[in-house]
Design an enzyme around this catalytic site. Sequence first.
Site, mmCIF file in Angstrom:
data_model
loop_
_atom_site.group_PDB
_atom_site.id
_atom_site.type_symbol
_atom_site.label_atom_id
_atom_site.label_comp_id
_atom_site.label_asym_id
_atom_site.label_seq_id
_atom_site.Cartn_x
_atom_site.Cartn_y
_atom_site.Cartn_z
ATOM 1 C CG ASP A 77 25.520 106.976 88.977
ATOM 2 O OD1 ASP A 77 26.721 106.932 89.108
ATOM 3 O OD2 ASP A 77 24.827 106.407 90.132
ATOM 4 C CD1 TRP A 102 19.062 104.690 82.901
ATOM 5 C CD2 TRP A 102 18.601 106.527 83.744
ATOM 6 N NE1 TRP A 102 17.989 104.367 83.746
ATOM 7 C CE2 TRP A 102 17.692 105.567 84.328
ATOM 8 C CE3 TRP A 102 18.340 107.808 84.292
ATOM 9 C CZ2 TRP A 102 16.708 105.887 85.440
ATOM 10 C CZ3 TRP A 102 17.397 108.141 85.282
ATOM 11 C CH2 TRP A 102 16.770 107.052 85.957
ATOM 12 C CG ASP A 121 28.324 107.243 80.834
ATOM 13 O OD1 ASP A 121 27.558 108.177 81.380
ATOM 14 O OD2 ASP A 121 27.923 106.099 81.160
ATOM 15 C CG ASN A 150 21.110 106.567 87.994
ATOM 16 O OD1 ASN A 150 21.588 105.740 88.831
ATOM 17 N ND2 ASN A 150 21.084 107.803 88.278
ATOM 18 C CG ASP A 151 25.886 102.780 90.024
ATOM 19 O OD1 ASP A 151 26.655 103.133 89.397
ATOM 20 O OD2 ASP A 151 25.860 102.163 91.166
ATOM 21 C CD1 TRP A 154 24.808 105.565 81.161
ATOM 22 C CD2 TRP A 154 23.612 103.811 80.424
ATOM 23 N NE1 TRP A 154 23.763 104.987 81.854
ATOM 24 C CE2 TRP A 154 22.901 104.044 81.461
ATOM 25 C CE3 TRP A 154 23.198 102.970 79.490
ATOM 26 C CZ2 TRP A 154 21.732 103.461 82.006
ATOM 27 C CZ3 TRP A 154 21.833 102.230 79.965
ATOM 28 C CH2 TRP A 154 21.349 102.393 81.299
ATOM 29 C CE1 TYR A 163 31.006 108.156 82.826
ATOM 30 C CE2 TYR A 163 32.309 108.241 84.838
ATOM 31 C CZ TYR A 163 31.142 108.765 83.857
ATOM 32 O OH TYR A 163 30.724 109.926 84.384
ATOM 33 C CB THR A 166 27.659 111.916 82.860
ATOM 34 O OG1 THR A 166 28.346 110.388 83.142
ATOM 35 C CG2 THR A 166 26.286 111.282 82.208
HETATM 36 N N1 ABN Z 1 27.158 106.165 83.872
HETATM 37 C C1 ABN Z 1 28.416 106.514 84.617
HETATM 38 C C2 ABN Z 1 28.902 105.289 85.225
HETATM 39 C C3 ABN Z 1 29.859 104.852 84.660
HETATM 40 C C4 ABN Z 1 30.491 103.716 85.387
HETATM 41 C C5 ABN Z 1 29.852 103.225 86.424
HETATM 42 C C6 ABN Z 1 28.864 103.741 87.070
HETATM 43 C C7 ABN Z 1 28.333 104.780 86.530
#
Ligand code: ABN
Length: 175
Positions: A77, A102, A121, A150-151, A154, A163, A166
């Site tokens: 994700d 994750w 991430d 997984n949303d 991380w 972020y 990934t």
């Molecule tokens: N794991 C990636 C992510 C980052 C920010 C929000 C949702 C997903």
Amino acid sequence: MDILAKITDLMDRATEAGVRGVAHKTGRRSFLARMGGGLVGAALMPVLPYDRTFGTAFAATGEDEYACDYWRYCALDGNLCNSCGGTLTECPPGSETSKVSWVGTCRNPSDGKDYLVSYNDCCGRTACDNSPFCNQNVGERPGYRMGLHNDINWCMANTSQGYHCTVAVLVGIAE
Ligand code: ABN
């Protein structure tokens, strides 16, 4: 000794030196040494790692590691780091790997095995806009199932929580 005899003697010596040189290079010992090297090389050949599918595994599955449906991204994700200056497994320069991740389970179509994939991430930079935001959810569960969702960003445990993208690192084979 007259001049003709001297020239003949000189030519004899030069020829003898040349022949000795060739004999030294192509002699029995050097032949055996080269044979030995060849035999050791041939014996090691079967244990050296190489692609025994000769590239057909990749061709047959048509896998594209820059596309969201690449097998290893089955529960990824986020943005793909290999489209953002990093690789499948390495964060782009200027970002750092998340301390938590994750872990999904994805089937590799070229060998039919299930692999554990850690989705880390890459943190400390703004979101990479050079990649589609992938949303693959094999084995994922809604947010109220803590630990199975997984949303999530991380980067939460890192000092710099921005972020960027990934990566998908293989961590084992699922039994
Ligand atoms: N794991 C990636 C992510 C980052 C920010 C929000 C949702 C997903």
